[in-house]
Write a protein that holds these residues in place. Structure first.
Motif, PDB file in Angstrom:
ATOM      1  N   VAL A 170      12.523  13.834  25.619  1.00 43.25           N
ATOM      2  CA  VAL A 170      12.636  14.983  24.722  1.00 43.25           C
ATOM      3  C   VAL A 170      11.665  14.849  23.554  1.00 43.25           C
ATOM      4  O   VAL A 170      11.128  13.777  23.295  1.00 43.25           O
ATOM      5  CB  VAL A 170      14.074  15.129  24.179  1.00 43.25           C
ATOM      6  N   THR A 171      11.456  15.972  22.855  1.00 39.94           N
ATOM      7  CA  THR A 171      10.616  15.997  21.658  1.00 39.94           C
ATOM      8  C   THR A 171      11.448  16.515  20.497  1.00 39.94           C
ATOM      9  O   THR A 171      12.043  17.604  20.596  1.00 39.94           O
ATOM     10  CB  THR A 171       9.404  16.928  21.857  1.00 39.94           C
ATOM     11  N   PRO A 172      11.531  15.782  19.394  1.00 43.20           N
ATOM     12  CA  PRO A 172      12.334  16.251  18.263  1.00 43.20           C
ATOM     13  C   PRO A 172      11.734  17.496  17.624  1.00 43.20           C
ATOM     14  O   PRO A 172      10.514  17.661  17.587  1.00 43.20           O
ATOM     15  CB  PRO A 172      12.317  15.062  17.300  1.00 43.20           C
ATOM     16  N   VAL A 173      12.582  18.369  17.150  1.00 49.85           N
ATOM     17  CA  VAL A 173      12.150  19.592  16.469  1.00 49.85           C
ATOM     18  C   VAL A 173      12.169  19.338  14.968  1.00 49.85           C
ATOM     19  O   VAL A 173      13.184  18.910  14.416  1.00 49.85           O
ATOM     20  CB  VAL A 173      13.072  20.770  16.820  1.00 49.85           C
ATOM     21  N   GLY A 174      11.054  19.584  14.301  1.00 50.38           N
ATOM     22  CA  GLY A 174      11.001  19.363  12.864  1.00 50.38           C
ATOM     23  C   GLY A 174      10.644  17.929  12.531  1.00 50.38           C
ATOM     24  O   GLY A 174      10.392  17.093  13.396  1.00 50.38           O
ATOM     25  N   GLN A 175      10.648  17.640  11.234  1.00 53.85           N
ATOM     26  CA  GLN A 175      10.263  16.321  10.738  1.00 53.85           C
ATOM     27  C   GLN A 175      11.474  15.395  10.690  1.00 53.85           C
ATOM     28  O   GLN A 175      11.997  15.075   9.627  1.00 53.85           O
ATOM     29  CB  GLN A 175       9.644  16.464   9.342  1.00 53.85           C
ATOM     30  N   VAL A 176      11.932  14.946  11.859  1.00 58.44           N
ATOM     31  CA  VAL A 176      13.122  14.094  11.888  1.00 58.44           C
ATOM     32  C   VAL A 176      12.783  12.628  12.186  1.00 58.44           C
ATOM     33  O   VAL A 176      13.670  11.786  12.184  1.00 58.44           O
ATOM     34  CB  VAL A 176      14.140  14.599  12.938  1.00 58.44           C
ATOM     35  N   SER A 177      11.513  12.333  12.426  1.00 61.07           N
ATOM     36  CA  SER A 177      11.141  10.975  12.819  1.00 61.07           C
ATOM     37  C   SER A 177      11.570   9.929  11.796  1.00 61.07           C
ATOM     38  O   SER A 177      11.943   8.811  12.146  1.00 61.07           O
ATOM     39  CB  SER A 177       9.627  10.886  13.040  1.00 61.07           C
ATOM     40  N   HIS A 178      11.499  10.285  10.515  1.00 60.18           N
ATOM     41  CA  HIS A 178      11.825   9.315   9.470  1.00 60.18           C
ATOM     42  C   HIS A 178      13.174   9.610   8.811  1.00 60.18           C
ATOM     43  O   HIS A 178      13.539   8.943   7.842  1.00 60.18           O
ATOM     44  CB  HIS A 178      10.718   9.300   8.412  1.00 60.18           C
ATOM     45  N   VAL A 179      13.881  10.598   9.321  1.00 59.62           N
ATOM     46  CA  VAL A 179      15.181  10.937   8.755  1.00 59.62           C
ATOM     47  C   VAL A 179      16.216   9.901   9.166  1.00 59.62           C
ATOM     48  O   VAL A 179      16.267   9.482  10.326  1.00 59.62           O
ATOM     49  CB  VAL A 179      15.621  12.343   9.217  1.00 59.62           C
ATOM     50  N   VAL A 180      17.030   9.480   8.213  1.00 62.61           N
ATOM     51  CA  VAL A 180      18.087   8.515   8.505  1.00 62.61           C
ATOM     52  C   VAL A 180      19.190   9.188   9.307  1.00 62.61           C
ATOM     53  O   VAL A 180      19.671  10.265   8.943  1.00 62.61           O
ATOM     54  CB  VAL A 180      18.657   7.926   7.205  1.00 62.61           C
ATOM     55  N   ILE A 181      19.584   8.573  10.405  1.00 63.14           N
ATOM     56  CA  ILE A 181      20.671   9.084  11.237  1.00 63.14           C
ATOM     57  C   ILE A 181      21.993   8.431  10.825  1.00 63.14           C
ATOM     58  O   ILE A 181      22.999   9.108  10.598  1.00 63.14           O
ATOM     59  CB  ILE A 181      20.403   8.804  12.735  1.00 63.14           C
ATOM     60  N   VAL A 182      21.957   7.105  10.759  1.00 59.76           N
ATOM     61  CA  VAL A 182      23.142   6.311  10.403  1.00 59.76           C
ATOM     62  C   VAL A 182      22.718   5.186   9.478  1.00 59.76           C
ATOM     63  O   VAL A 182      21.631   4.625   9.639  1.00 59.76           O
ATOM     64  CB  VAL A 182      23.809   5.723  11.672  1.00 59.76           C
ATOM     65  N   THR A 183      23.551   4.852   8.511  1.00 59.25           N
ATOM     66  CA  THR A 183      23.295   3.717   7.642  1.00 59.25           C
ATOM     67  C   THR A 183      24.606   2.987   7.365  1.00 59.25           C
ATOM     68  O   THR A 183      25.687   3.570   7.507  1.00 59.25           O
ATOM     69  CB  THR A 183      22.651   4.159   6.316  1.00 59.25           C
ATOM     70  N   ILE A 184      24.489   1.715   7.011  1.00 59.98           N
ATOM     71  CA  ILE A 184      25.670   0.959   6.593  1.00 59.98           C
ATOM     72  C   ILE A 184      25.566   0.722   5.094  1.00 59.98           C
ATOM     73  O   ILE A 184      24.676   0.005   4.622  1.00 59.98           O
ATOM     74  CB  ILE A 184      25.784  -0.377   7.343  1.00 59.98           C
ATOM     75  N   ALA A 185      26.459   1.345   4.357  1.00 56.90           N
ATOM     76  CA  ALA A 185      26.449   1.280   2.902  1.00 56.90           C
ATOM     77  C   ALA A 185      27.239   0.072   2.417  1.00 56.90           C
ATOM     78  O   ALA A 185      28.083  -0.471   3.146  1.00 56.90           O
ATOM     79  CB  ALA A 185      27.048   2.564   2.328  1.00 56.90           C
ATOM     80  N   PRO A 186      26.972  -0.377   1.183  1.00 50.40           N
ATOM     81  CA  PRO A 186      27.733  -1.502   0.633  1.00 50.40           C
ATOM     82  C   PRO A 186      29.214  -1.150   0.532  1.00 50.40           C
ATOM     83  O   PRO A 186      29.575   0.029   0.470  1.00 50.40           O
ATOM     84  CB  PRO A 186      27.123  -1.695  -0.759  1.00 50.40           C
ATOM     85  N   PRO A 187      30.063  -2.174   0.511  1.00 50.59           N
ATOM     86  CA  PRO A 187      31.502  -1.910   0.374  1.00 50.59           C
ATOM     87  C   PRO A 187      31.812  -1.113  -0.884  1.00 50.59           C
ATOM     88  O   PRO A 187      31.261  -1.396  -1.947  1.00 50.59           O
ATOM     89  CB  PRO A 187      32.115  -3.315   0.303  1.00 50.59           C
ATOM     90  N   THR A 188      32.675  -0.122  -0.761  1.00 49.99           N
ATOM     91  CA  THR A 188      33.028   0.716  -1.904  1.00 49.99           C
ATOM     92  C   THR A 188      33.653  -0.110  -3.015  1.00 49.99           C
ATOM     93  O   THR A 188      33.361   0.059  -4.192  1.00 49.99           O
ATOM     94  CB  THR A 188      34.014   1.815  -1.469  1.00 49.99           C
ATOM     95  N   VAL A 189      34.504  -1.048  -2.647  1.00 45.82           N
ATOM     96  CA  VAL A 189      35.178  -1.894  -3.643  1.00 45.82           C
ATOM     97  C   VAL A 189      34.172  -2.715  -4.416  1.00 45.82           C
ATOM     98  O   VAL A 189      34.232  -2.840  -5.631  1.00 45.82           O
ATOM     99  CB  VAL A 189      36.204  -2.819  -2.956  1.00 45.82           C
ATOM    100  N   ASP A 190      33.182  -3.294  -3.689  1.00 45.84           N
ATOM    101  CA  ASP A 190      32.158  -4.097  -4.354  1.00 45.84           C
ATOM    102  C   ASP A 190      31.368  -3.263  -5.344  1.00 45.84           C
ATOM    103  O   ASP A 190      31.044  -3.715  -6.446  1.00 45.84           O
ATOM    104  CB  ASP A 190      31.198  -4.690  -3.320  1.00 45.84           C
ATOM    105  N   ALA A 191      31.068  -2.026  -4.951  1.00 46.30           N
ATOM    106  CA  ALA A 191      30.310  -1.144  -5.830  1.00 46.30           C
ATOM    107  C   ALA A 191      31.102  -0.835  -7.097  1.00 46.30           C
ATOM    108  O   ALA A 191      30.565  -0.830  -8.211  1.00 46.30           O
ATOM    109  CB  ALA A 191      29.955   0.149  -5.094  1.00 46.30           C
ATOM    110  N   GLU A 192      32.395  -0.573  -6.927  1.00 44.49           N
ATOM    111  CA  GLU A 192      33.229  -0.292  -8.079  1.00 44.49           C
ATOM    112  C   GLU A 192      33.345  -1.509  -8.992  1.00 44.49           C
ATOM    113  O   GLU A 192      33.326  -1.396 -10.217  1.00 44.49           O
ATOM    114  CB  GLU A 192      34.614   0.156  -7.608  1.00 44.49           C
TER     115      GLU A 192
END
Length: 211
Positions: A170-192
């Motif tokens: 398939v070929t992606p539509v639009g500028q999605v090549s560098h778009v983040v799909i999924v990320t793992i964020a720091p723990p919410t508790v640690d951030a607080e």
């Protein structure tokens, strides 16, 4: 061989709002099949069939075989109009597909191996930025879904278009090549805790200055 879902549909002779209302009064949903440079075909089908397909994942990219009198027609379900109050289907659009034709479809993204991600094990939070991606695909090679494999992902790691599995044809539509799909964020508790610690440090520093 691409899997197809067969749907029983009937043709209807008349177009227009009056004819569509009459179709709904009879308990059926009016629809149209268009594309392949052919005249649109007016159809009707059971609303329960539409709801069943909409509750299955990936209905916007699924291939259907519409069993019409002139023979089966291969198509995808392009749009379903729902009643604003009851959410019951009131109209459905299908697009005919020709062999080798490129079609614009929305493909769902499935996340797997979440439990194997080091970042998740360390308390990180899965952040799904996009649940689907629009692509151009050959009518004979429309994927049912793409896969985001979290194996090996740590906190702050991301999955982008190039990291997805199942995108070969398939070929992606639009500028999605560098778009983040999924990320793992720091723990919410640690951030607080970091915010609280910073606030406490600022308060202590202010007290020291007063002294």
């Amino acid at each position: 061989m691409v899997d197809m879902t067969s749907l029983e549909v009937s043709t209807r002779a008349k177009a227009g709002k009056g004819a569509a209302r009459a179709t709904r009064r009879s308990g059926m949903v009016p629809g149209v099949v268009y594309g392949c440079k052919q005249e649109p075909t007016l159809i009707e089908l059971d609303p329960r069939v539409i709801m069943r397909e909409m509750h299955r994942n990936g209905w916007r990219s699924r291939l259907f075989s519409l069993e019409l009198k002139g023979g089966p027609v291969r198509a995808i379900m392009r749009d379903v109009q729902l009643h604003p109050v009851t959410d019951v289907p009131i109209h459905v659009d299908f697009q005919r597909l020709a062999a080798g034709e490129k079609v614009h479809v929305t493909i769902a993204i499935h996340v797997e191996n979440e439990e194997a991600a080091p970042g998740i094990k360390r308390g990180g939070v899965l952040n799904t930025v996009r649940h689907s991606v629009e692509v151009l695909a050959d009518a004979d090679k429309i994927p049912s879904s793409f896969t985001a494999d979290l194996s090996g992902l740590d906190i702050h790691d991301t999955i982008r278009w190039a990291d997805l599995k199942g995108t070969e044809n398939v070929t992606p539509v639009g500028q999605v090549s560098h778009v983040v799909i999924v990320t793992i964020a720091p723990p919410t508790v640690d951030a607080e805790m970091e915010v609280e610690a910073a606030a406490k440090a600022e308060a202590e520093a202010a007290d020291d200055k007063k002294k």
